[in-house]
Design a protein around this motif. Structure first.
Motif, PDB file in Angstrom:
ATOM      1  N   MET A   5     -18.429 -72.362 -28.047  1.00 45.02           N
ATOM      2  CA  MET A   5     -18.867 -72.569 -26.654  1.00 45.02           C
ATOM      3  C   MET A   5     -18.225 -73.844 -26.097  1.00 45.02           C
ATOM      4  SD  MET A   5     -20.926 -71.426 -24.261  1.00 45.02           S
ATOM      5  CE  MET A   5     -19.866 -71.942 -22.954  1.00 45.02           C
ATOM      6  N   HIS A   6     -18.342 -74.938 -26.873  1.00 44.03           N
ATOM      7  CA  HIS A   6     -17.827 -76.225 -26.394  1.00 44.03           C
ATOM      8  C   HIS A   6     -16.304 -76.229 -26.321  1.00 44.03           C
ATOM      9  CE1 HIS A   6     -21.647 -78.308 -28.134  1.00 44.03           C
ATOM     10  NE2 HIS A   6     -21.840 -77.867 -26.923  1.00 44.03           N
ATOM     11  N   PHE A   7     -15.692 -76.034 -27.464  1.00 47.06           N
ATOM     12  CA  PHE A   7     -14.253 -76.257 -27.603  1.00 47.06           C
ATOM     13  C   PHE A   7     -13.445 -75.012 -27.214  1.00 47.06           C
ATOM     14  CE2 PHE A   7     -10.474 -76.083 -30.415  1.00 47.06           C
ATOM     15  CZ  PHE A   7      -9.771 -77.127 -29.852  1.00 47.06           C
ATOM     16  N   GLY A   8     -13.862 -73.871 -27.709  1.00 46.53           N
ATOM     17  CA  GLY A   8     -13.081 -72.655 -27.504  1.00 46.53           C
ATOM     18  C   GLY A   8     -13.070 -72.199 -26.060  1.00 46.53           C
ATOM     19  N   TYR A   9     -14.240 -72.209 -25.418  1.00 47.04           N
ATOM     20  CA  TYR A   9     -14.320 -71.662 -24.056  1.00 47.04           C
ATOM     21  C   TYR A   9     -14.235 -72.736 -22.982  1.00 47.04           C
ATOM     22  CZ  TYR A   9     -15.604 -67.253 -26.229  1.00 47.04           C
ATOM     23  OH  TYR A   9     -15.582 -66.108 -26.973  1.00 47.04           O
ATOM     24  N   THR A  10     -14.906 -73.895 -23.202  1.00 49.44           N
ATOM     25  CA  THR A  10     -14.980 -74.896 -22.131  1.00 49.44           C
ATOM     26  C   THR A  10     -13.937 -75.993 -22.299  1.00 49.44           C
ATOM     27  OG1 THR A  10     -17.343 -74.557 -22.422  1.00 49.44           O
ATOM     28  CG2 THR A  10     -16.699 -76.087 -20.715  1.00 49.44           C
ATOM     29  N   GLY A  11     -13.396 -76.141 -23.529  1.00 47.89           N
ATOM     30  CA  GLY A  11     -12.431 -77.213 -23.769  1.00 47.89           C
ATOM     31  C   GLY A  11     -13.088 -78.564 -23.969  1.00 47.89           C
ATOM     32  N   ARG A  61     -12.916 -66.548 -29.401  1.00 51.64           N
ATOM     33  CA  ARG A  61     -13.086 -65.156 -29.796  1.00 51.64           C
ATOM     34  C   ARG A  61     -14.519 -64.991 -30.309  1.00 51.64           C
ATOM     35  NH1 ARG A  61      -9.448 -64.716 -27.354  1.00 51.64           N
ATOM     36  NH2 ARG A  61      -7.438 -63.721 -27.631  1.00 51.64           N
ATOM     37  N   ILE A  62     -15.147 -63.895 -29.950  1.00 50.59           N
ATOM     38  CA  ILE A  62     -16.538 -63.684 -30.361  1.00 50.59           C
ATOM     39  C   ILE A  62     -16.637 -63.616 -31.891  1.00 50.59           C
ATOM     40  CG2 ILE A  62     -18.508 -62.103 -30.240  1.00 50.59           C
ATOM     41  CD1 ILE A  62     -17.943 -63.497 -27.570  1.00 50.59           C
ATOM     42  N   ILE A 107       0.692 -72.410 -39.994  1.00 50.58           N
ATOM     43  CA  ILE A 107       2.133 -72.240 -39.825  1.00 50.58           C
ATOM     44  C   ILE A 107       2.464 -70.794 -39.468  1.00 50.58           C
ATOM     45  CG2 ILE A 107       4.357 -72.283 -41.043  1.00 50.58           C
ATOM     46  CD1 ILE A 107       3.096 -74.701 -42.652  1.00 50.58           C
ATOM     47  N   PHE A 108       1.838 -69.858 -40.182  1.00 50.05           N
ATOM     48  CA  PHE A 108       2.222 -68.463 -39.986  1.00 50.05           C
ATOM     49  C   PHE A 108       1.320 -67.708 -39.020  1.00 50.05           C
ATOM     50  CE2 PHE A 108       4.074 -69.600 -44.115  1.00 50.05           C
ATOM     51  CZ  PHE A 108       5.402 -69.325 -43.809  1.00 50.05           C
ATOM     52  N   ARG A 109       0.129 -68.211 -38.808  1.00 54.06           N
ATOM     53  CA  ARG A 109      -0.784 -67.546 -37.866  1.00 54.06           C
ATOM     54  C   ARG A 109      -1.606 -68.599 -37.125  1.00 54.06           C
ATOM     55  NH1 ARG A 109      -2.040 -62.381 -36.663  1.00 54.06           N
ATOM     56  NH2 ARG A 109      -4.035 -62.216 -35.604  1.00 54.06           N
ATOM     57  N   PRO A 110      -0.941 -69.377 -36.257  1.00 57.97           N
ATOM     58  CA  PRO A 110      -1.626 -70.511 -35.617  1.00 57.97           C
ATOM     59  C   PRO A 110      -2.783 -70.086 -34.727  1.00 57.97           C
ATOM     60  CG  PRO A 110       0.526 -70.150 -34.626  1.00 57.97           C
ATOM     61  CD  PRO A 110       0.455 -69.277 -35.841  1.00 57.97           C
ATOM     62  N   GLN A 111      -2.824 -68.838 -34.321  1.00 55.08           N
ATOM     63  CA  GLN A 111      -3.898 -68.389 -33.432  1.00 55.08           C
ATOM     64  C   GLN A 111      -5.176 -68.042 -34.190  1.00 55.08           C
ATOM     65  OE1 GLN A 111      -1.280 -66.775 -34.500  1.00 55.08           O
ATOM     66  NE2 GLN A 111      -1.326 -64.587 -34.105  1.00 55.08           N
ATOM     67  N   GLY A 112      -5.159 -68.146 -35.552  1.00 55.55           N
ATOM     68  CA  GLY A 112      -6.328 -67.760 -36.334  1.00 55.55           C
ATOM     69  C   GLY A 112      -6.362 -66.258 -36.552  1.00 55.55           C
ATOM     70  N   ILE A 113      -7.436 -65.782 -37.209  1.00 53.34           N
ATOM     71  CA  ILE A 113      -7.498 -64.367 -37.572  1.00 53.34           C
ATOM     72  C   ILE A 113      -7.547 -63.472 -36.331  1.00 53.34           C
ATOM     73  CG2 ILE A 113      -8.797 -62.658 -38.926  1.00 53.34           C
ATOM     74  CD1 ILE A 113      -8.111 -64.852 -40.774  1.00 53.34           C
ATOM     75  N   PHE A 114      -8.419 -63.834 -35.377  1.00 53.67           N
ATOM     76  CA  PHE A 114      -8.636 -62.949 -34.232  1.00 53.67           C
ATOM     77  C   PHE A 114      -7.877 -63.362 -32.979  1.00 53.67           C
ATOM     78  CE2 PHE A 114     -12.345 -61.594 -36.675  1.00 53.67           C
ATOM     79  CZ  PHE A 114     -12.240 -60.225 -36.511  1.00 53.67           C
ATOM     80  N   GLY A 115      -7.181 -64.477 -33.039  1.00 50.72           N
ATOM     81  CA  GLY A 115      -6.513 -64.975 -31.832  1.00 50.72           C
ATOM     82  C   GLY A 115      -5.316 -64.121 -31.456  1.00 50.72           C
TER      83      GLY A 115
END
Lengths: 311, 330
Positions: free
Chosen positions: B31-37, B254-255, B312-320
């Motif tokens: 909520m804080h970091f992912g959506y609102t920054g 991501r939810i 390095i190989f998936r900077p967006q994370g699993i669901f990003g």
């Protein structure tokens, strides 16, 4: 040259700084803004005519953007006030509303919306979401109502309808589901203008709308700006490109060193002595003679020597 | 090596208490970091104030447990207001500084000698969640599937914990697919643009800080209820950073990010631990290479390396979405 005839009100207005307009939508009085010792803005009096396109020009550092920031609540003045006179809902009169001491979001809600010199497309939102965000008074923007979709579904549909018609007008409809971050620089300018219109403003303030836009798109942007006037909006814009200023503006206000130094119709303003001096310096057309140069050099030398003696 | 034992431990870790607690903490951070920054580096503080709100209300004041839960949530709201009022009008990094300091101040206050009568000092408080276990619908016995078998008390904690995860994730889904969520995400992208479109940015940032903080307090409830104890050092700064790791591992904004991140993170920690232990056992391939304490440290090195590889190989994370991430670079 504008394709429509120049408006008739300009004939009745003095071409002097701070002149009175027949129907001002914004009246600014005694606004100053200092940054330390530098006075960035010092505007005694200025009026912006309703339903006209007014250009705000001036050399770099004249305080145009700071003035914009003050008027739209993005910066706070050290002194001064400005009154906004919006038309009432039924259009037969107008109210008076002081906009100073108002936060930026409240200025927008009052009906004065702005865009930015560096375009602010919301990159990781879709073009459609960018547009929908612009609509004011959304009940779904309350945290608790947001959880219950039926409370805002109908309003969302209305907003989407408006967004679609604006996207069609600005030729962005094919991009509606793309992230705004994938748009080109020019498309972002278009999106920002379209998004500002979602607010349904009476006054729209554009900070360098043509900066960094290719010539073909400039033409299309110019047409869009003229359409805003045709729709009854007041446009105030900052611009450096004089061709653009000549083309679309009804009235030009010139700022230099924070103050308003001249006003007038576009073609007269280019001949104004004060304007030429502000842009090019007071002695721009009088090259220094050799004797003059030597005299100035000798003077400077004297000053330096006398300072050394003091030490 | 006993692979069944190793996998069983990993599976238990993936759905266990730590996974559920950190999943909740990461939902709040999302909520804080992912959506609102918002850079909240004090999620441990929100967890602590929730846990202590409950424990102090029940043990020290003697209120019933359900009131204790309300006290914990209210305390999290007050903390969010205290942190937000001075910082949310300023640049993003001010909130980061203030939250990381506030979380440490809370921890040191809770463990202070002067407050021993209220918070129990460094040993904390215990036995404040009896009401929770008296309403346990599971009769005594073991529950679970395959290698994951737990007793009735743990089963009850995990049921409530994962139930809350589902409920809060559903709430986040509804919020983020609403006009409210649109404003929140626009603030992350560009505050000034949101203000120029008539949005009261300060007010929305405050709502986000409170909501994420309250979810952090709920994570603190599960931590303290599951062990029937609160101890100040449970809520130290690394807790916040584990929650960040989990969030980024799963994918921010991501939810399902926090859920996948928490399960993978704890399974990975358990897996490296068991594999290392089996390897250095007398009958393993590398007998006596590492001592017990060294294993604890080396496994974090291994987890760190695998996280680096992920970034390095998936900077967006699993669901990003990598394309979405790349938008920032334009």
């Amino acid at each position: 040259m504008s394709d429509s005839l120049p408006p008739t009100w300009v004939d009745d207005v003095d071409a002097s700084p701070g002149s009175a307009k027949p129907d001002p939508v914004l009246t600014v009085d005694g606004v100053t803004r200092r940054f330390g010792g530098l006075t960035a803005v010092d505007v005694e009096h200025v009026e912006i005519q309703r339903g006209a396109i007014t250009a705000l020009i001036g050399p770099n550092g004249a305080g145009k953007t700071t003035f914009f920031n003050l008027l739209t609540g993005f910066d706070k003045p050290d002194a001064g006030s400005w009154v906004y006179r919006p038309l009432t809902a039924n259009g037969d009169g107008h109210r008076e509303q002081k906009l100073n001491h108002m936060g930026a979001h409240n200025v927008t809600r009052a009906g004065v919306v702005r865009t930015f010199q560096l375009t602010k497309a919301l990159s990781r939102l879709t073009v459609m979401d960018n547009m929908k965000l612009g609509a004011t008074g959304q009940s779904g923007e309350s945290m608790f109502k947001a959880l219950i979709r039926p409370l805002w579904r109908e309003q969302e549909r209305q907003i989407e309808k408006r967004a679609i018609s604006l996207l069609e007008r600005f030729k962005l409809i094919d991009k509606r589901d793309d992230w705004a971050g994938t748009l080109s620089g020019g498309q972002r300018k278009l999106l920002e203008m379209a998004r500002a219109l979602m607010v349904q403003p009476q006054v729209i303030m554009l900070d360098e709308p043509m900066a960094g836009v290719n010539p073909a798109l400039t033409q299309s942007l110019l047409v869009h700006v003229k359409e805003l006037r045709a729709d009854g909006m007041t446009v105030l814009f900052v611009e450096h490109d004089m061709d653009v200023v000549y083309d679309i503006s009804d009235w030009v206000i010139v700022m230099a060193e924070g103050a308003i130094i001249a006003e007038g119709v576009p073609h007269a303003i280019g001949q104004d002595r004060r304007v030429i001096d502000a842009y090019l310096g007071a002695h721009h057309d009088a090259p220094l003679t050799d004797e003059e140069e030597e005299r100035q050099f000798a003077e400077a030398q004297e000053v330096l020597e006398s300072e050394e003696q003091v030490q | 090596m006993n692979w069944e034992g190793i996998l069983g431990a990993a599976a238990r870790a993936a759905v266990g208490r730590d996974a559920v607690v950190f999943c909740l903490a990461a939902i709040g951070l999302n909520m804080h970091f992912g959506y609102t920054g918002l850079l909240n580096f004090g999620q441990a503080g929100f967890m602590a104030i929730g846990a202590y709100g409950l424990a102090v209300a029940v043990n020290t004041i003697g209120l019933p447990m359900w009131i204790g839960l309300i006290v914990g949530l209210a305390a999290a709201v007050v903390l969010a207001l205290l942190l937000g009022v001075p910082t949310l009008r300023l640049r993003a990094d001010y909130l980061a500084i203030v939250t990381i300091a506030a979380a440490e101040i809370l921890r040191l206050t809770f463990r202070s000698v002067a407050l021993r009568d209220v918070t129990g000092g460094s040993s904390g408080l215990t036995q404040f969640a009896r009401d929770f276990y008296t309403i346990n619908p599971y009769s005594s016995g073991t529950y679970g599937l395959w290698l994951v078998r737990v007793d009735e008390r743990v089963a009850w904690v995990l049921t409530v914990g994962w139930g809350l995860v589902i409920l809060l994730s559903l709430m986040m889904y509804l919020l983020m697919h609403s006009p409210w969520g649109r404003v929140i995400k626009s603030i992350r992208e560009d505050e000034d643009a949101a203000r120029s479109l008539g949005k009261n940015v300060y007010f929305y940032k405050m709502q986000s800080l409170i909501l994420g903080g309250v979810i952090g307090a709920i994570a603190g409830f599960i931590t303290s209820i599951s062990s029937q104890s609160v101890q100040p050092d449970t809520y130290s700064t690394p807790v916040t950073f584990f929650a960040y790791v989990i969030l980024i591992l799963g994918g921010t904004a991501r939810i399902f990010g926090p859920i996948a991140g928490a399960m993978i993170f704890w399974a990975l920690l358990s897996l490296t631990n068991s594999v290392l232990r089996a390897a250095v056992a007398p009958d393993g391939p590398l007998p006596g290479l590492l001592s017990g304490t060294q294993i604890g440290q080396v496994r974090f090195v291994l987890v760190g390396v695998s996280l680096m590889l992920l970034m390095i190989f998936r900077p967006q994370g699993i669901f990003g979405d990598r394309k979405e991430l790349a938008l920032d670079e334009r």
